[in-house]
Motif scaffolding. Structure first.
Motif, mmCIF file in Angstrom:
data_model
loop_
_atom_site.group_PDB
_atom_site.id
_atom_site.type_symbol
_atom_site.label_atom_id
_atom_site.label_comp_id
_atom_site.label_asym_id
_atom_site.label_seq_id
_atom_site.Cartn_x
_atom_site.Cartn_y
_atom_site.Cartn_z
ATOM 1 N N LEU A 169 0.814 -1.229 0.000
ATOM 2 C CA LEU A 169 0.000 0.000 0.000
ATOM 3 C C LEU A 169 0.841 1.269 0.000
ATOM 4 C CD1 LEU A 169 -2.659 -1.082 2.676
ATOM 5 C CD2 LEU A 169 -2.935 -1.070 0.182
ATOM 6 N N GLN A 170 2.160 1.119 -0.066
ATOM 7 C CA GLN A 170 3.056 2.268 0.101
ATOM 8 C C GLN A 170 2.813 3.361 -0.922
ATOM 9 O OE1 GLN A 170 7.206 1.731 1.718
ATOM 10 N NE2 GLN A 170 7.699 2.143 -0.409
ATOM 11 N N SER A 171 2.522 2.985 -2.163
ATOM 12 C CA SER A 171 2.318 3.990 -3.213
ATOM 13 C C SER A 171 0.902 4.543 -3.226
ATOM 14 C CB SER A 171 2.643 3.372 -4.583
ATOM 15 O OG SER A 171 1.804 2.246 -4.827
ATOM 16 N N GLN A 172 0.010 3.938 -2.441
ATOM 17 C CA GLN A 172 -1.394 4.358 -2.460
ATOM 18 C C GLN A 172 -1.772 5.220 -1.256
ATOM 19 O OE1 GLN A 172 -3.932 0.880 -3.147
ATOM 20 N NE2 GLN A 172 -2.183 -0.214 -4.014
ATOM 21 N N VAL A 173 -1.078 5.037 -0.134
ATOM 22 C CA VAL A 173 -1.389 5.787 1.090
ATOM 23 C C VAL A 173 -0.142 6.570 1.502
ATOM 24 C CG1 VAL A 173 -2.183 5.631 3.473
ATOM 25 C CG2 VAL A 173 -2.987 3.961 1.773
ATOM 26 N N SER A 174 -0.281 7.849 1.693
ATOM 27 C CA SER A 174 0.881 8.721 1.901
ATOM 28 C C SER A 174 1.648 8.413 3.182
ATOM 29 C CB SER A 174 0.429 10.189 1.905
ATOM 30 O OG SER A 174 -0.508 10.409 2.953
ATOM 31 N N TRP A 175 0.931 8.008 4.239
ATOM 32 C CA TRP A 175 1.599 7.793 5.530
ATOM 33 C C TRP A 175 2.055 6.351 5.732
ATOM 34 C CZ3 TRP A 175 -1.461 4.183 7.872
ATOM 35 C CH2 TRP A 175 -2.807 4.170 7.542
ATOM 36 N N MET A 176 1.804 5.496 4.733
ATOM 37 C CA MET A 176 2.151 4.083 4.886
ATOM 38 C C MET A 176 3.667 3.841 5.006
ATOM 39 S SD MET A 176 0.453 1.409 5.467
ATOM 40 C CE MET A 176 -1.183 1.848 4.879
ATOM 41 N N PRO A 177 4.549 4.620 4.314
ATOM 42 C CA PRO A 177 5.998 4.400 4.495
ATOM 43 C C PRO A 177 6.461 4.532 5.943
ATOM 44 C CG PRO A 177 5.612 5.730 2.552
ATOM 45 C CD PRO A 177 4.289 5.580 3.244
ATOM 46 N N TYR A 178 5.799 5.386 6.718
ATOM 47 C CA TYR A 178 6.181 5.537 8.122
ATOM 48 C C TYR A 178 5.814 4.282 8.918
ATOM 49 C CZ TYR A 178 6.598 10.380 6.665
ATOM 50 O OH TYR A 178 6.978 11.519 6.001
ATOM 51 N N CYS A 179 4.685 3.663 8.553
ATOM 52 C CA CYS A 179 4.329 2.387 9.186
ATOM 53 C C CYS A 179 5.363 1.314 8.849
ATOM 54 C CB CYS A 179 2.944 1.935 8.719
ATOM 55 S SG CYS A 179 1.597 3.015 9.237
ATOM 56 N N SER A 180 5.784 1.292 7.582
ATOM 57 C CA SER A 180 6.803 0.319 7.165
ATOM 58 C C SER A 180 8.103 0.533 7.923
ATOM 59 C CB SER A 180 7.050 0.425 5.658
ATOM 60 O OG SER A 180 5.876 0.161 4.924
ATOM 61 N N MET A 181 8.473 1.796 8.100
ATOM 62 C CA MET A 181 9.707 2.111 8.810
ATOM 63 C C MET A 181 9.621 1.649 10.268
ATOM 64 S SD MET A 181 11.877 5.654 8.635
ATOM 65 C CE MET A 181 10.567 6.684 9.306
ATOM 66 N N ALA A 182 8.476 1.866 10.904
ATOM 67 C CA ALA A 182 8.293 1.410 12.282
ATOM 68 C C ALA A 182 8.344 -0.110 12.368
ATOM 69 C CB ALA A 182 6.958 1.926 12.822
ATOM 70 N N LEU A 183 7.764 -0.795 11.382
ATOM 71 C CA LEU A 183 7.754 -2.258 11.377
ATOM 72 C C LEU A 183 9.164 -2.828 11.205
ATOM 73 C CD1 LEU A 183 4.540 -2.949 9.277
ATOM 74 C CD2 LEU A 183 4.908 -3.556 11.677
ATOM 75 N N ILE A 184 10.014 -2.140 10.467
ATOM 76 C CA ILE A 184 11.397 -2.601 10.307
ATOM 77 C C ILE A 184 12.109 -2.601 11.660
ATOM 78 C CG2 ILE A 184 13.653 -1.956 9.358
ATOM 79 C CD1 ILE A 184 12.188 -1.127 6.807
ATOM 80 N N PHE A 185 11.906 -1.547 12.433
ATOM 81 C CA PHE A 185 12.518 -1.496 13.762
ATOM 82 C C PHE A 185 11.902 -2.543 14.694
ATOM 83 C CE2 PHE A 185 13.906 2.616 12.207
ATOM 84 C CZ PHE A 185 15.170 2.733 12.758
ATOM 85 N N ILE A 186 10.594 -2.792 14.564
ATOM 86 C CA ILE A 186 9.944 -3.830 15.377
ATOM 87 C C ILE A 186 10.483 -5.205 15.000
ATOM 88 C CG2 ILE A 186 7.734 -4.972 15.844
ATOM 89 C CD1 ILE A 186 6.395 -2.218 15.482
ATOM 90 N N PHE A 187 10.701 -5.428 13.708
ATOM 91 C CA PHE A 187 11.277 -6.698 13.257
ATOM 92 C C PHE A 187 12.638 -6.930 13.909
ATOM 93 C CE2 PHE A 187 14.141 -9.094 10.607
ATOM 94 C CZ PHE A 187 13.397 -10.171 10.171
ATOM 95 N N ILE A 188 13.486 -5.909 13.897
ATOM 96 C CA ILE A 188 14.816 -6.030 14.496
ATOM 97 C C ILE A 188 14.701 -6.330 15.991
ATOM 98 C CG2 ILE A 188 16.908 -4.726 15.082
ATOM 99 C CD1 ILE A 188 16.639 -3.347 12.376
#
Length: 507
Positions: A367-386
């Protein structure tokens, strides 16, 4: 109980300053090197590719095409894994014959030779020297990883072994962060200074040579392989304090007698021993899943996510350092809680958390290209994954081979874990670019499957190992996998608290 609090274990460790010195000395020339070599090649990649092209132009009068330069560059990166695999295969016999401490010391000369080649590569106009240097770095890392784990586990009291082995991960994260930090343009990531960046391993090798020399050899090695009880007790007193440790010595000798121990078994003998098939399978599955967990893919897509979140190109290396710092902080947190929580809980919770994060990350990237704030969710999930990966499976796997195998098979089991790690790492390096190209971020779903499968395997097939001897864990494996399912639920929990009390009283 007070004795089960993380602060209690930390206090006990602080009461053993020589063990802390051993952790630092073994780590700086051990997994620090491994982590540094993984992250350090990103920054000088453009300069190394330029050296490859310039060398061929001056030496042969040939200007290489882009695919040829990329092939040589890929070989330079991946040959580190080949060296690591070779070092792991040699490590079992070397550790048995020469001892843990001596191998750690001698292994530094391999790193120093590699560092000299790196430092001189630009002056000599030879990219081949970088290839050979990376191969030697791989051998160094392949030998030092099992040597460091064995040395620290055998130097630490049983009640602190899980905590001590997590420092193997901590130094790996510190090495990765140091490679990212030193690689920025303000430090060593420049056209003039990049050979010093690649040769930095030589300085850490010299640091280990100048510190580890003054520390004792592994007490267990001295007793079981050298049959020198006096030297063993002397080493225990230096490591744990000037007390009577005869009970610990007797416990080791009892295990030796119970196993009719005569010698250390080879890796092939371990593979052929039917009685240890579940331990062998457990080592293989858990170690392989560390690489099949999606950690490489997460770091690969991190830059894409950071760009989509609006981070400027010249700031991406600093964002990447943030990931490295998150890894290091999480490994310290795992160090604090592992003895209280237990290995099994961290493995199951960690892999299930990683799987859930990968599922959510697949959705947010889609959904990154469809929702403007979705990249920030992805960035948070990367840190949660780590957080889940480093604080769970990565932290709990280090001591597994030492804990679930008896002394006769420990060196071979540790070597098996390292061989599996290097082999799967190499395969992932070859396969992941294809997966990323064909499936894009949907490749996370493959890694999600591996994480869930491993978590379920641990839940139903692996006993808890904290505060248990190898003989107790072996018996528990037999109970869990006996044909009579009724005994599966009858674990040996009632002996754990007594063992813990005995171990704490030794300190």
């Amino acid at each position: 109980m007070a004795t089960t609090r993380p602060t209690r274990y930390l206090t006990l460790l602080l009461d053993c300053p020589v063990v802390i010195a051993a952790i630092c000395a073994a780590g700086i020339g051990g997994t620090f090197q491994y982590g540094f070599c993984i992250s350090v090649m990103t920054s000088p990649s453009a300069f190394i590719k330029e050296l490859v092209n310039t060398t061929c132009l001056q030496r042969y009068g040939v200007s290489l095409e882009q695919w040829q330069v990329s092939l040589i560059w890929s070989s330079t990166v991946s040959i580190f894994c080949i060296g690591g695999l070779l070092g792991s295969l040699m490590s079992s016999q070397l550790l048995t014959r020469f001892g843990r401490k001596k191998i750690l010391l001698l292994n530094n000369f391999v790193a120093i030779i590699g560092a000299v080649l790196m430092l001189l590569s630009q002056t000599a106009m030879s990219f081949e020297m970088i290839l050979v240097g990376r191969f030697l770095y791989g051998i160094n890392a392949g030998v030092s990883l099992p040597a460091q784990v064995l040395y620290l586990v055998e130097c630490a009291p049983k009640c602190l072994r899980g905590m001590v082995v997590v420092t193997v991960l901590t130094f790996q994260c510190l090495g990765k962060f140091s490679g990212q930090l030193l690689g920025i343009s303000e430090l060593l990531g420049t056209r003039e200074r990049w050979p010093w960046l690649l040769g930095f391993n030589g300085f850490t090798a010299l640091l280990q040579l100048s510190t580890l020399t003054f520390l004792p050899e592994s007490p267990i090695y001295l007793l079981l392989y050298r049959e020198d009880r006096q030297a063993c007790e002397k080493a225990l007193k230096r490591l744990w304090g000037n007390k009577d440790h005869s009970r610990v010595v007797e416990e080791i000798l009892e295990e030796k007698a119970a196993l009719q121990y005569t010698r250390s078994h080879s890796l092939m003998e371990l593979i052929q021993t039917k009685e240890l098939r579940w331990q062998l399978l457990t080592l293989f599955i858990i170690t392989a899943t560390l690489q099949f967990s999606g950690i490489s893919s997460v770091f690969f897509y991190a830059f894409e996510v950071f760009r989509a979140a609006g981070i400027q190109e010249h700031l991406l290396p600093y964002a990447n350092m943030g990931l490295g710092l998150c890894e290091m902080i999480t490994s310290v947190a795992c160090f604090m809680i592992i003895e209280n929580t237990g290995r099994k809980v961290l493995l199951i919770g960690g892999y299930m958390g990683v799987a859930a994060t990968l599922g959510l990350l697949t959705i947010t990237l889609y959904l990154q290209s469809q929702v403007s704030w979705m990249p920030y969710c992805s960035m948070a999930l990367i840190f949660i994954f780590i957080f889940f990966f480093t604080g769970g499976p990565c932290g709990a796997t280090g001591s597994l081979g030492v804990e679930i195998l008896t002394v006769a098979y420990v060196a071979a089991g540790t070597a098996l874990s390292c061989v599996t790690n290097w082999t799967v790492m190499f395969l992932m390096g070859m396969l992941f670019p294809v997966l990323a190209e064909k499936l894009q971020h949907f490749c996370f779903l493959i890694f999600l499957f591996f994480c869930v499968a491993c978590g379920l395997y641990v839940k139903f097939n692996v006993p808890e190992t904290k505060n248990r001897t190898a003989l107790e864990i072996t018996a528990e494996f037999e109970r869990m996998h006996s044909k009579s399912g009724g005994e599966r639920k009858n674990s040996t929990e009632h002996g754990i608290e007594a063992n813990r009390t005995d171990d704490l009283s030794e300190l």
